[in-house]
Write an enzyme that holds these catalytic residues in place. Sequence first.
Site, PDB file in Angstrom:
ATOM      1  N   TYR A   1      69.139  -9.097  16.118  1.00  0.00           N
ATOM      2  CA  TYR A   1      68.961 -10.226  14.839  1.00  0.00           C
ATOM      3  C   TYR A   1      70.286 -10.912  14.767  1.00  0.00           C
ATOM      4  O   TYR A   1      71.411 -10.314  15.138  1.00  0.00           O
ATOM      5  CB  TYR A   1      68.494  -9.330  13.809  1.00  0.00           C
ATOM      6  CG  TYR A   1      67.435  -8.341  13.815  1.00  0.00           C
ATOM      7  CD1 TYR A   1      66.558  -8.628  14.496  1.00  0.00           C
ATOM      8  CD2 TYR A   1      67.144  -7.401  12.881  1.00  0.00           C
ATOM      9  CE1 TYR A   1      65.362  -7.763  14.603  1.00  0.00           C
ATOM     10  CE2 TYR A   1      66.317  -6.440  12.841  1.00  0.00           C
ATOM     11  CZ  TYR A   1      65.097  -6.891  13.648  1.00  0.00           C
ATOM     12  OH  TYR A   1      64.158  -6.083  13.793  1.00  0.00           O
TER      13      TYR A   1
ATOM     14  N   GLU B   1      62.723   4.632  -9.343  1.00  0.00           N
ATOM     15  CA  GLU B   1      61.736   3.539  -9.643  1.00  0.00           C
ATOM     16  C   GLU B   1      61.931   2.321 -10.610  1.00  0.00           C
ATOM     17  O   GLU B   1      61.430   1.754 -10.767  1.00  0.00           O
ATOM     18  CB  GLU B   1      60.354   4.164  -9.782  1.00  0.00           C
ATOM     19  CG  GLU B   1      59.952   4.866  -8.293  1.00  0.00           C
ATOM     20  CD  GLU B   1      58.747   5.786  -8.588  1.00  0.00           C
ATOM     21  OE1 GLU B   1      58.727   6.486  -9.632  1.00  0.00           O
ATOM     22  OE2 GLU B   1      58.152   5.953  -7.387  1.00  0.00           O
TER      23      GLU B   1
END
Length: 405
Positions: free
Chosen positions: A303, A378
């Site tokens: 990449y 979360e």
Amino acid sequence: MENYLIEKIKVFSERYLSKLTKLRRDFHQYPELGYNEFKTAERVTKELKKLGIQVKTGVAKTGVVGILTGEKKGKTVALRADMDALPITEQTSLPYKSKNKGLMHACGHDAHMACVIGAAMILSELKEKLPGNVKFIFQPSEESPPGGAKPMIQAGVLKNPHVSGVFGLHCDSAIPVGRIGVKDGPFMAQADSFNLTIKGVGGHGARPHDCIDAILVAAQVIQALQTIASRKIDPVQPVVISVGKIQGGTKRNIICDKVTLEGTARSLNKEVTRRIPVLLKNIISGVARSAGASFELSYSPGYPVLINDHQATDLARETIANMFGRQAIFEIKKPLMGAEDFAYYLEKVPGTFLRLGIRNPKKNAIYPWHHPKFTVDEDAIKIGASVLAGVALDFLNSKKKIQSR
Ligand SMILES: [Zn+2]
Ligand SMILES: [Zn+2]
């Protein structure tokens, strides 16, 4: 962004939190490897369709692209998530731990999907305020080069309508939950890989002069390769050359005739990345020739360097500061030598790649990426969803034209 919009985003992100948490846990339970994200893509599609978003599936095999058309005409901005998991056996005791044997969302891509779907939920509620369109890009296979971003771009995800800004985020367990990492300019490395075979001449360990010892040549090559970073490239430019695997030889008294090596070469500068394979080949060929050995080298570019656009990053800073206060901005001082295929989007379109703070020792969210105990706090999901919705809105509203580099 106007205050009432910030308030609305906060209200919606709060409202959708339990839904998004459940969604992330569902993704987490059923991780899939790159280009096998069939069930994942199906779920993403279902969630986007529920919002009335136009969806295209099977883009670059398993990719999904949604488009939310605003009620006012304007630019198009893209938000990207990656969908793939890793071949890791989860070692957490979470009730929603992976049910797919040997596979795990140990890089947080489950949370990235939840954040982008969350942004889609929020922005759908604000459709009449949207001065343009938002594309939601869910790509396959970030973890394994050549990756999913490039084929998604080749499939036209940045066109029709033309995307003029792109934003994405990645979980980061080094950043406390509640904060967002930002970085201008070069942020992540180009990570190339190379395979090398050194061929000598085998024989008896007692008669080295009749042989060409491939192990000795390999040892010299490995050492000499370090002169690329120390003597060939400007020392203020970071370069990593590592041989991570070496194989050769059969027995202590046999001179080895063949050694294979596998390595990685990383840098943060496009000019440097162009020079490395040339230097590598010159050094290997010089060392091999001096010993009378031969070699085969294959070099694969990874990449590209991930370069965040200054203006887009500033826009994100403003969004974060307006939504959560300046203290929520976590300025990342140094680039990283890891790689990320979000770089391909940034080669085409200005934008920025953010880091979502997920660290929380109370919830055991302390482990680094790819660790079998990796987990996220979360609470970060609503923050990530809000920030992505916020940058999309701010980008579409910005009068300033964010120029490509
Ligand atoms: Zn990863
Ligand atoms: Zn990742």
